[in-house]
Design an enzyme around this catalytic site. Structure first.
Site, mmCIF file in Angstrom:
data_model
loop_
_atom_site.group_PDB
_atom_site.id
_atom_site.type_symbol
_atom_site.label_atom_id
_atom_site.label_comp_id
_atom_site.label_asym_id
_atom_site.label_seq_id
_atom_site.Cartn_x
_atom_site.Cartn_y
_atom_site.Cartn_z
ATOM 1 C CG ASP A 121 -4.989 -29.552 3.184
ATOM 2 O OD1 ASP A 121 -6.009 -29.098 2.644
ATOM 3 O OD2 ASP A 121 -3.877 -29.587 2.633
ATOM 4 C CG ASP A 122 -9.466 -30.573 1.675
ATOM 5 O OD1 ASP A 122 -9.376 -29.334 1.645
ATOM 6 O OD2 ASP A 122 -9.374 -31.289 0.666
ATOM 7 C CG ASP A 170 -7.520 -25.947 4.086
ATOM 8 O OD1 ASP A 170 -8.337 -26.797 4.513
ATOM 9 O OD2 ASP A 170 -6.814 -26.137 3.081
ATOM 10 C CG ASN A 171 -10.912 -26.079 2.232
ATOM 11 O OD1 ASN A 171 -9.884 -25.694 1.679
ATOM 12 N ND2 ASN A 171 -11.191 -27.370 2.323
ATOM 13 C CB CYS A 225 -6.351 -25.327 -0.014
ATOM 14 S SG CYS A 225 -6.394 -25.734 -1.770
ATOM 15 C CG HIS A 243 -1.609 -24.563 -1.335
ATOM 16 N ND1 HIS A 243 -2.920 -24.918 -1.191
ATOM 17 C CD2 HIS A 243 -1.170 -25.157 -2.467
ATOM 18 C CE1 HIS A 243 -3.270 -25.703 -2.193
ATOM 19 N NE2 HIS A 243 -2.230 -25.865 -2.968
#
Lengths: 525, 525
Positions: free
Chosen positions: B41-42, B291-292, B81, B144
């Site tokens: 995540d991130d 995710d990003n 996300c 999410h």
């Protein structure tokens, strides 16, 4: 006292180690390890696959790292070529060995053809010292410590030279400015753009292949003679004008710069393979690094990458002085390791002496550290890194913290003319175009959390105050004890250019110098 | 026709391959490989040692790369996300699966608690499809894709869930806003900051350890039952507020963010070791990605690194969407390889189906590519990467070239309030604070020579014109054929927040929702 005792223990251990790993020379006496320094020109921290370059076109250097030890926190001694190289070979900061200027504050100076100065006779260079331990030394490539006769590498301890005294800029018309000579040992054997062509339009030049052959030949000869050798392979294909030989041109995803890197990578692979084939890999210490950060001013066509770091060559931000660095010594340095020792190019001087069983000269200050404890036992030694620009201490790193006492990229005047050492990067109060003094309250960064030097610690924080109290005395003690050398890079004179180098008569390539007019060199940044 | 024939040949080959590598299930029938997707995540491209992170604190992930295949050119489907995760599980761009907004042009939207929408029932998710091949599927961590009952992961193909429907923001007062619930399967088992504490001051939380145990337990159970499994391990320790468990807090050179990375790295090592210990490594395909890009807005304390790339999360520059990516499948994917295949997180959908011997649904467009030819035969397939921001096609990459049709970081208004997605970076005409249209003459970069998107090609150059003529039709065809899905992220309503999730009664943790007031969600950037 504990430190002294530890140092003594290490000294004994080192002697035992050197003896234990030594091969046997021609006369059956123990032979210290060969030393091979691979010094790149303007190559950046981010240019190798193992350092995260996205195109990953350096399989041989990546393999070297996998078989050796990577130093992610390794620094040049200056953000510019000549001073950094002088520091490597003397183990001393440019401010001590004279490779700086006082013509202006905090100015980058080097050895263009007009330079009158060079490496002083009073400096003791690594190859000269290694002679005491029976080493034969060769420099292949760029010397850059002065091109006038008294500065010749063979007068400073090298036994052989193939290469040039200055950068391969050109072509010149041989009237206003001569083309740079290429030497074999004492005499020139031609000039760049003449006998040694570089096509600045296509980027084609076979110089890296020539330098490779020189290296391979030297290694084979010394192995046959069973003499310990020091080879300083100071090639320059990644310095603008960037070049590669035909088989490599157009093969990189990164353009011409990447072509040059690919050829270098291939050459390093061939050199390491030769050591293995000759069965001397376990008796040859190899270190790969670069003289300063990537020249972003030449990017993207002819400049490399400093990875996540700020700015590039000419600056004392991390991009200007943090370098790729790999140590390789099979059977001694454990494979696949990463050392977070803060390292300096000057350490290669001290480490090389240590490998040869020698001490640094006792009559002068040596800035280099012996890296063998880091490489062989994984020890970490606290030591500062000093970032100088010319005569000015710009910054100091201690552990994870870096304090900037001065900030400057270049002048507004130059910047407005398109000279940009930090393209695309702009950090308010950090990448300044006026010389900003912060000697009382330095800008402090934590390089672990913030390798890109984007977020200065708050002056009001406890962390800032703690670091300030640790780092200020280190800078002060250094400055108080410092005895600057006589600056060698102040005076320029067009009459001293490479008009008539030794050997030019035989080739019919002597040129007539102009009238001698000494003047202050102009160092704009 | 050649392409069709090649595709046919590959299909046959794949079936043979899957059969040949298949283990034997409980009934002696061939069993397709397990699939384990490790989604960060991130986390940024530059956060792993193998991607050049200077502190090099990810030995397990670096080993995973050394034993597997690295993808330096791998992309998320969105710089945010929720849309990226929806794309992973559907194999389709957010503009198709509905995970975007039309409330404004080019706006990043996701699934906060107020969101009314979520994954439409018409979308077919990977775990649902894998059921056809007998897979048992579990999601651990962040879902999410909508938190209202109809969007529950167990309604979309997963058999088990341990984790949360939204980000772990908080703590909240349970009056204006409820704390986010944590589910086990159908019902909540507590809330963040209550039963599942996160200390935002110290950064302590043991969630990664819980998620690790969930993964290890699931793997062991499926191995015992000899059932093929799909485990989607979507952990969130590197998303602000960043957290780590006590044994990892303070252990990184990179601060709290690095502590979280170290715990994740350690956990990945434990997962891979379990696969090896259970002797199912050769029958388990593992893929690690994020995710990003790193959220530079949270740097340096709670944001990661995008290495040499421009900007971060929320943007369609490389820093927003280029991701770390490692494939690991011992005995199948050759060790230590690097693939320059342009890859997308959506490829994990198609590749997973391919591993299971299944085809993507034939009644809809799938954007994901089967990466098995790249992984197993080193093939490279030309394909575009589309960079969307909300409803707007911002950029397209084809081969080494990236064309920006729109540029925007965020508004002047937000920027002046300190919201900066490109801290320290400023490229004139590129990192713009107004939405700049370049649809006629896109800004084109060569990502090999210029990974940092600093030097747009000259509009007048032959290279520009050649690329323009190749890349414009690709963008046009894509846009002409596109049938956007119904946008799911337009409507917000405080009444739909996690006031009374299923299971709240048993725990006595039901809260009373406020009056239902649907409104347009506000997406400022």
């Amino acid at each position: 006292m504990a430190a002294v005792a530890a140092a003594m223990r290490w000294r004994v251990l080192r002697v035992l180690l050197v003896l234990s790993v030594a091969g046997l020379g021609a006369k059956g006496t123990p032979q210290p390890p060969n030393i091979l320094l691979l010094l790149m020109d303007d190559m950046g921290w981010g240019d190798l696959g193992v350092y995260g370059e996205p195109s990953r076109e350096t399989p041989n250097l990546d393999r070297m790292a996998a078989e050796g030890m990577l130093f992610p926190n390794f620094y040049s001694a200056n953000p510019l070529c000549s001073p950094s190289r002088a520091a490597l070979l003397t183990g001393r900061l440019p401010i001590r060995n004279g490779f700086y200027t006082t013509n202006g504050q905090a100015r980058n100076a080097y050895t263009p053809q007009e330079i009158v100065g060079g490496i002083p006779d009073t400096e003791l260079l690594l190859p000269k010292l290694l002679k005491q331990a029976g080493y034969v030394s060769k420099i292949v490539g760029k010397w850059h410590l002065g091109h006038r006769p008294q500065f010749h590498p063979l007068k400073h301890g090298f036994d052989e030279w193939f290469g040039s005294p200055n950068c391969h800029f050109g072509p010149y018309d041989n009237r206003a400015r001569p083309n740079i000579p290429v030497y074999r040992d004492w005499e020139m054997v031609g000039r760049f753009y003449e006998e040694f062509p570089i096509n600045t339009k296509t980027g084609e030049a076979n110089l890296t292949q020539i330098y490779l052959q020189e290296a391979l030949d030297f290694i084979k000869r010394q192995q046959a003679a069973q003499r310990p050798f020091f080879l300083y392979w100071a090639i320059d294909a990644t310095h603008a004008p960037v070049y590669a030989s035909k088989p490599f041109l157009g093969t990189s995803q990164r353009g011409r710069y990447g072509d040059a890197v690919r050829e270098i990578d291939d050459s390093v692979g061939k050199i390491l393979n030769l050591l293995t084939d000759l069965r001397i890999a376990e008796n040859t210490f190899v270190f790969f690094t670069s003289d300063n950060g990537a020249a972003l001013i030449s990017a993207p066509k002819q400049g490399g990458s400093n990875g996540p770091f700020l700015c590039g060559k000419q600056t004392t931000f991390e991009g200007g002085m943090r370098e790729p660095a790999i140590a390789w010594w099979p059977g001694h340095i454990p494979a696949g390791q990463v050392s977070h020792q803060l390292g300096s190019i000057m350490d290669l001087f001290t480490t090389s002496l240590s490998l040869a069983g020698l001490e640094p000269p006792s009559d002068r200050v040596t800035d280099g550290l012996d890296l063998l404890p880091a490489m062989l036992q994984g020890q970490l030694t606290d030591r500062p890194i000093f970032y100088y620009r010319g005569n000015t201490l710009m910054a100091v790193t201690l552990g994870q913290y870096k304090a900037h006492f001065w900030t400057w990229t270049n002048s507004w005047e130059e910047f407005s003319q398109g000279v940009d050492f930090c393209p695309g990067q702009n950090i308010s109060g950090v990448t300044t175009h006026t010389q900003e003094e912060h000697t009382k309250l330095p800008l402090i960064f934590h390089l672990g959390r913030d390798p890109g030097e984007r977020y200065p610690l708050s002056f009001a924080s406890t962390e800032y105050l703690n670091v300030l109290h640790r780092i200020t005395p280190v800078a002060q003690q250094h400055q108080e004890a410092l005895v600057p050398g006589q600056p060698q890079l102040n005076v320029c004179n067009r009459a001293v250019m490479n008009w008539a180098p030794p050997g030019c008569e035989k080739l019919g390539k002597c040129l007539t110098p102009p009238e001698s007019v000494p003047e202050k060199c102009s160092w704009p940044h």
